[in-house]
Design an enzyme around this catalytic site. Structure first.
Site, PDB file in Angstrom:
ATOM      1  N   HIS A  24       4.887  -8.188  -4.215  1.00 15.17           N
ATOM      2  CA  HIS A  24       4.155  -6.942  -4.435  1.00 15.17           C
ATOM      3  C   HIS A  24       4.716  -6.257  -5.679  1.00 15.17           C
ATOM      4  O   HIS A  24       5.773  -6.606  -6.163  1.00 15.17           O
ATOM      5  CB  HIS A  24       4.290  -6.016  -3.216  1.00 15.17           C
ATOM      6  CG  HIS A  24       3.451  -6.440  -2.059  1.00 15.17           C
ATOM      7  ND1 HIS A  24       2.408  -5.694  -1.587  1.00 15.17           N
ATOM      8  CD2 HIS A  24       3.480  -7.559  -1.293  1.00 15.17           C
ATOM      9  CE1 HIS A  24       1.835  -6.297  -0.565  1.00 15.17           C
ATOM     10  NE2 HIS A  24       2.477  -7.436  -0.368  1.00 15.17           N
ATOM     11  N   HIS A  60       5.501  -0.607  -6.431  1.00 16.93           N
ATOM     12  CA  HIS A  60       4.104  -0.384  -6.835  1.00 16.93           C
ATOM     13  C   HIS A  60       4.034   0.572  -8.031  1.00 16.93           C
ATOM     14  O   HIS A  60       4.937   1.363  -8.245  1.00 16.93           O
ATOM     15  CB  HIS A  60       3.321   0.254  -5.674  1.00 16.93           C
ATOM     16  CG  HIS A  60       3.099  -0.688  -4.535  1.00 16.93           C
ATOM     17  ND1 HIS A  60       3.095  -0.282  -3.220  1.00 16.93           N
ATOM     18  CD2 HIS A  60       2.871  -2.017  -4.499  1.00 16.93           C
ATOM     19  CE1 HIS A  60       2.872  -1.307  -2.432  1.00 16.93           C
ATOM     20  NE2 HIS A  60       2.721  -2.373  -3.182  1.00 16.93           N
ATOM     21  N   ASP A  76      -5.030  -5.597   2.298  1.00 18.40           N
ATOM     22  CA  ASP A  76      -3.738  -5.284   1.676  1.00 18.40           C
ATOM     23  C   ASP A  76      -3.104  -4.087   2.383  1.00 18.40           C
ATOM     24  O   ASP A  76      -3.749  -3.071   2.601  1.00 18.40           O
ATOM     25  CB  ASP A  76      -3.984  -4.948   0.188  1.00 18.40           C
ATOM     26  CG  ASP A  76      -2.693  -4.885  -0.609  1.00 18.40           C
ATOM     27  OD1 ASP A  76      -2.683  -4.201  -1.651  1.00 18.40           O
ATOM     28  OD2 ASP A  76      -1.685  -5.487  -0.174  1.00 18.40           O
TER      29      ASP A  76
HETATM   30  O1  LIG Z   1       1.526  -4.827  -4.819  1.00 14.38           O
HETATM   31  C1  LIG Z   1       0.500  -4.217  -5.094  1.00 14.38           C
HETATM   32  C2  LIG Z   1       0.171  -3.812  -6.508  1.00 14.38           C
HETATM   33  O2  LIG Z   1       1.304  -3.772  -7.309  1.00 14.38           O
HETATM   34  P1  LIG Z   1       1.151  -3.176  -8.798  1.00 14.38           P
HETATM   35  O3  LIG Z   1       1.105  -1.685  -8.678  1.00 14.38           O
HETATM   36  O4  LIG Z   1       2.381  -3.663  -9.525  1.00 14.38           O
HETATM   37  O5  LIG Z   1      -0.111  -3.733  -9.397  1.00 14.38           O
HETATM   38  N1  LIG Z   1      -0.417  -3.913  -4.114  1.00 14.38           N
HETATM   39  O6  LIG Z   1      -0.206  -4.302  -2.841  1.00 14.38           O
HETATM   40  C3  LIG Z   1      -1.622  -3.098  -4.395  1.00 14.38           C
HETATM   41  C4  LIG Z   1      -1.498  -1.731  -3.729  1.00 14.38           C
HETATM   42  C5  LIG Z   1      -2.853  -1.052  -3.794  1.00 14.38           C
HETATM   43  C6  LIG Z   1      -2.792   0.332  -3.186  1.00 14.38           C
HETATM   44  O7  LIG Z   1      -4.124   0.718  -3.031  1.00 14.38           O
HETATM   45  P2  LIG Z   1      -4.470   2.204  -2.576  1.00 14.38           P
HETATM   46  O8  LIG Z   1      -4.233   3.070  -3.787  1.00 14.38           O
HETATM   47  O9  LIG Z   1      -5.919   2.121  -2.180  1.00 14.38           O
HETATM   48  O10 LIG Z   1      -3.582   2.551  -1.424  1.00 14.38           O
HETATM   49 NA    NA Z   2      -0.870  -7.763   0.550  1.00 18.51          NA
HETATM   50 ZN   LIG Z   3       1.736  -3.883  -2.254  1.00 15.85          ZN
END
Ligand SMILES: O=C(COP(=O)(O)O)N(O)CCCCOP(=O)(O)O
Ligand code: NA
Ligand SMILES: [Zn+2]
Length: 305
Positions: free
Chosen positions: A208, A178, A80
């Protein structure tokens, strides 16, 4: 069984359902996500960010790949938000079957060039690629139209971008962001824009920042001692509509984090004498599993394995 992201997502877009990409950083999340998938006979994408790779290292990547191979439903192991070619190569070396290269913050030509380079490397070893065009940003109602245009994915640009890069699926910016604060009340989702993108881009689309941030979970987190402000997520109806328009991969991380943390806070608060981690990590794992199952029901991926 361990499959590529495209194997899962091509079928999903063609048949009009969504598949969850759930982030994991540890054993409990990984178990919760895969158990939910097996119990509901749902394909699933296990997503590991670079932060997760740093936090969990080989213990996490080896566990994810090995359990995916043994799973009785299709599982892809996905990087990701890969931030560089080098990061993608590391994931390919760990046996990932899907990688995201996120150069959406760069100018268009740089995004095309960097994405193309990753596509060549990943395709050479049979792995499929997610790219991103547009800036993930919660769009407040008052934001001017031209500012929205600057941030959100441009449909015509998306068509050219996918043709020039050869990427297999595309993360689009249509108003989500996010985290737990996606906008006031019901966050803005630009469905007409998504419909235009889907007309021009036949590839599976990725959403996302799709967590629901349900109020009951927010309240439970607060009641257990957590502190969180005016939190809001994406309405289930907006998710269903986005899937009907061509979204096939839906990322959920925040909802899982909230559930896990709320249960740990509750367990520790309920029994100050407890110091067996299984007694608070276990219930927290169950809570994550329940959230994953409810997301799979919403996406329509139940029974699609
Ligand atoms: O699109 C999303 C999640 O979306 P959401 O926040 O709505 O669940 N994501 O791509 C997940 C992002 C995860 C980030 O992880 P780190 O803290 O390790 O960098
Ligand atoms: Na992704
Ligand atoms: Zn994301």
């Amino acid at each position: 069984m361990l499959v590529t992201g495209l194997e899962i997502l091509k079928k999903a877009r063609a048949e009009g359902y969504g598949v969850g990409a759930f982030n994991t950083n540890n054993m409990e999340f990984t178990q919760a996500i895969l158990e939910a998938a097996e119990e509901l006979r749902s394909p699933v994408i296990l997503a590991l960010s670079e932060g997760a790779m740093k936090y969990g290292g080989r213990a996490l990547t080896r566990m994810a790949v090995a359990l995916a191979q043994e799973a009785r439903v299709p599982v892809a192991i996905h990087l990701d938000h890969g931030s560089s070619y080098e990061s993608v190569l590391k994931a390919l070396r760990e046996g990932f079957t899907s990688v995201m290269i996120d150069k959406s913050h760069e100018d268009f030509e740089t995004n095309v060039r960097e994405t193309k380079r990753v596509v060549e490397a990943a395709h050479a070893v049979g792995v499929t690629v997610e790219a991103e065009l547009g800036r993930l940003a919660g769009i407040e109602e008052h934001v001017a139209v031209d500012e929205k245009d600057a941030l959100l994915t441009n449909p015509e640009e998306a068509r050219i971008f996918m043709e020039r890069t050869g990427a297999d699926y595309l993360a689009v910016a249509i108003g989500t962001s996010h985290g737990a604060y996606k906008g006031k009340g019901r966050p803005f989702i630009d469905h007409p824009r998504l419909a235009r993108i889907a007309e021009l881009v036949p590839a599976p689309l990725v959403l996302h920042g799709a967590s629901a941030v349900p109020q009951e979970l927010v309240e439970r987190f607060r009641a257990a001692g957590g502190e969180i402000g005016e939190a809001a997520g994406i309405h289930p109806e907006d998710i269903k509509k986005a899937i009907s328009l061509g979204v096939a991969k839906i990322n959920t991380d925040t909802d899982l984090r909230l559930a896990f943390t709320a249960l740990i806070r509750e367990a520790l608060g309920k029994n100050p004498k407890e110091f067996d981690p299984r007694k608070y990590l276990g219930p927290a794992r169950e809570a994550v599993k329940e959230v994953v199952k409810s997301r799979m029901e919403l996406f329509g991926s139940v029974g699609k394995a």
